[in-house]
Motif scaffolding. Structure first.
Motif, mmCIF file in Angstrom:
data_model
loop_
_atom_site.group_PDB
_atom_site.id
_atom_site.type_symbol
_atom_site.label_atom_id
_atom_site.label_comp_id
_atom_site.label_asym_id
_atom_site.label_seq_id
_atom_site.Cartn_x
_atom_site.Cartn_y
_atom_site.Cartn_z
ATOM 1 N N ASP A 43 -17.137 -4.957 -0.160
ATOM 2 C CA ASP A 43 -17.175 -5.166 -1.679
ATOM 3 C C ASP A 43 -16.669 -3.804 -2.357
ATOM 4 N N PHE A 44 -16.340 -3.601 -3.522
ATOM 5 C CA PHE A 44 -15.546 -2.775 -4.112
ATOM 6 C C PHE A 44 -16.796 -1.702 -4.375
ATOM 7 N N GLU A 45 -18.117 -1.900 -4.453
ATOM 8 C CA GLU A 45 -19.006 -1.041 -4.673
ATOM 9 C C GLU A 45 -19.284 -0.158 -3.491
ATOM 10 N N LEU A 68 -3.335 5.127 -0.288
ATOM 11 C CA LEU A 68 -4.219 3.997 0.103
ATOM 12 C C LEU A 68 -3.362 2.951 0.294
ATOM 13 N N VAL A 69 -3.748 2.254 1.463
ATOM 14 C CA VAL A 69 -2.857 1.116 2.229
ATOM 15 C C VAL A 69 -3.827 0.019 1.979
ATOM 16 N N ALA A 70 -3.528 -1.100 1.278
ATOM 17 C CA ALA A 70 -4.450 -2.369 1.169
ATOM 18 C C ALA A 70 -3.880 -3.555 1.937
ATOM 19 N N TYR A 71 -4.669 -4.409 2.635
ATOM 20 C CA TYR A 71 -4.191 -5.580 3.250
ATOM 21 C C TYR A 71 -5.056 -6.397 2.826
ATOM 22 N N ASN A 72 -4.657 -7.754 2.357
ATOM 23 C CA ASN A 72 -5.390 -8.768 2.120
ATOM 24 C C ASN A 72 -5.739 -9.752 3.309
ATOM 25 N N ALA A 73 -7.007 -10.592 3.050
ATOM 26 C CA ALA A 73 -7.381 -11.339 3.870
ATOM 27 C C ALA A 73 -6.385 -12.634 4.292
ATOM 28 N N THR A 74 -6.451 -13.072 5.345
ATOM 29 C CA THR A 74 -5.343 -14.199 5.748
ATOM 30 C C THR A 74 -5.130 -15.275 4.801
ATOM 31 N N ALA A 79 -2.450 -10.927 -4.376
ATOM 32 C CA ALA A 79 -3.016 -10.357 -5.466
ATOM 33 C C ALA A 79 -4.362 -9.709 -5.267
ATOM 34 N N THR A 80 -5.202 -10.293 -4.377
ATOM 35 C CA THR A 80 -6.280 -9.972 -3.954
ATOM 36 C C THR A 80 -6.395 -8.224 -3.554
ATOM 37 N N ALA A 81 -5.213 -7.768 -2.564
ATOM 38 C CA ALA A 81 -5.194 -6.590 -2.345
ATOM 39 C C ALA A 81 -4.709 -5.823 -3.166
ATOM 40 N N LEU A 82 -3.788 -6.145 -3.948
ATOM 41 C CA LEU A 82 -2.933 -5.515 -5.179
ATOM 42 C C LEU A 82 -3.954 -5.090 -6.050
ATOM 43 N N GLU A 83 -5.063 -5.985 -6.561
ATOM 44 C CA GLU A 83 -6.303 -5.643 -7.430
ATOM 45 C C GLU A 83 -7.114 -4.545 -6.826
ATOM 46 N N ARG A 84 -7.220 -4.692 -5.522
ATOM 47 C CA ARG A 84 -8.186 -3.560 -4.900
ATOM 48 C C ARG A 84 -7.604 -2.355 -5.119
ATOM 49 N N MET A 116 -8.766 -1.885 3.450
ATOM 50 C CA MET A 116 -8.042 -0.640 2.960
ATOM 51 C C MET A 116 -8.022 0.524 3.925
ATOM 52 N N ASP A 117 -6.878 1.042 4.387
ATOM 53 C CA ASP A 117 -6.821 2.447 5.000
ATOM 54 C C ASP A 117 -6.470 3.596 3.962
ATOM 55 N N ILE A 118 -7.098 4.569 4.463
ATOM 56 C CA ILE A 118 -6.936 5.740 3.573
ATOM 57 C C ILE A 118 -6.129 6.883 4.727
ATOM 58 N N TYR A 119 -5.377 7.568 4.000
ATOM 59 C CA TYR A 119 -4.633 8.563 4.668
ATOM 60 C C TYR A 119 -4.349 9.787 3.881
ATOM 61 N N PHE A 120 -4.439 10.916 4.614
ATOM 62 C CA PHE A 120 -4.300 12.082 3.751
ATOM 63 C C PHE A 120 -2.916 12.692 4.240
ATOM 64 N N VAL A 121 -1.986 13.286 3.519
ATOM 65 C CA VAL A 121 -0.968 13.930 3.899
ATOM 66 C C VAL A 121 -0.665 14.987 3.028
#
Length: 136
Positions: A43-45, A68-74, A79-84, A116-121
């Motif tokens: 959850d977001f918390e 930040l790379v977000a994936y939504n559940a199947t 919009a769920t991933a985009l909102e995250r 959500m994956d987090i990458y540092f570049v």
């Protein structure tokens, strides 16, 4: 609830100390891989702890940007991933004072659960948007 919070705090501290060691003090280049993702479906918390860790890395390493790379559940809407992504970016900007230019967001598609994956570049490794020029 209290046990979960304590467990999350301990995990966050452990991750902080383990991951911060992968950054050199002199040049702040992360060791390979420069990907930080240990769990999904939060959850977001809970996600805020991971974002706070990312903000700390960005504070220590001014030459880094975060993707930040977000994936939504199947069975969820895109919009769920985009909102995250939107909430995560706003959290970094408003709560952790990270510059907008250091946060890139990408919709990654669908996975079994929201993730959500987090990458540092390093900034110098990010291609610039250059105008196409024609040669004569």
């Amino acid at each position: 609830m209290k046990k979960t919070l304590i467990k999350l705090l301990k995990l966050s501290l452990l991750l902080f100390f383990l991951c911060i060691q992968s950054f050199a003090q002199d040049d702040c280049k992360p060791m390979q891989p420069n990907h930080f993702n240990i769990h999904s479906g939060n959850d977001f918390e809970d996600e805020k702890a991971r974002l706070s860790f990312a903000a700390r890395i960005l504070d220590l390493c001014p030459n880094q940007i975060v993707y930040l790379v977000a994936y939504n559940a199947t069975k969820k809407s895109k919009a769920t991933a985009l909102e995250r992504l939107k909430k995560s970016k706003q959290f970094l900007i408003k709560n952790r004072k990270i510059s907008v230019g250091r946060i890139m967001t990408i919709y990654g598609g669908t996975r079994s659960e929201i993730e959500m994956d987090i990458y540092f570049v390093d900034k110098k490794d990010v291609p610039l948007n250059k105008k196409k020029t024609s040669s004569h």
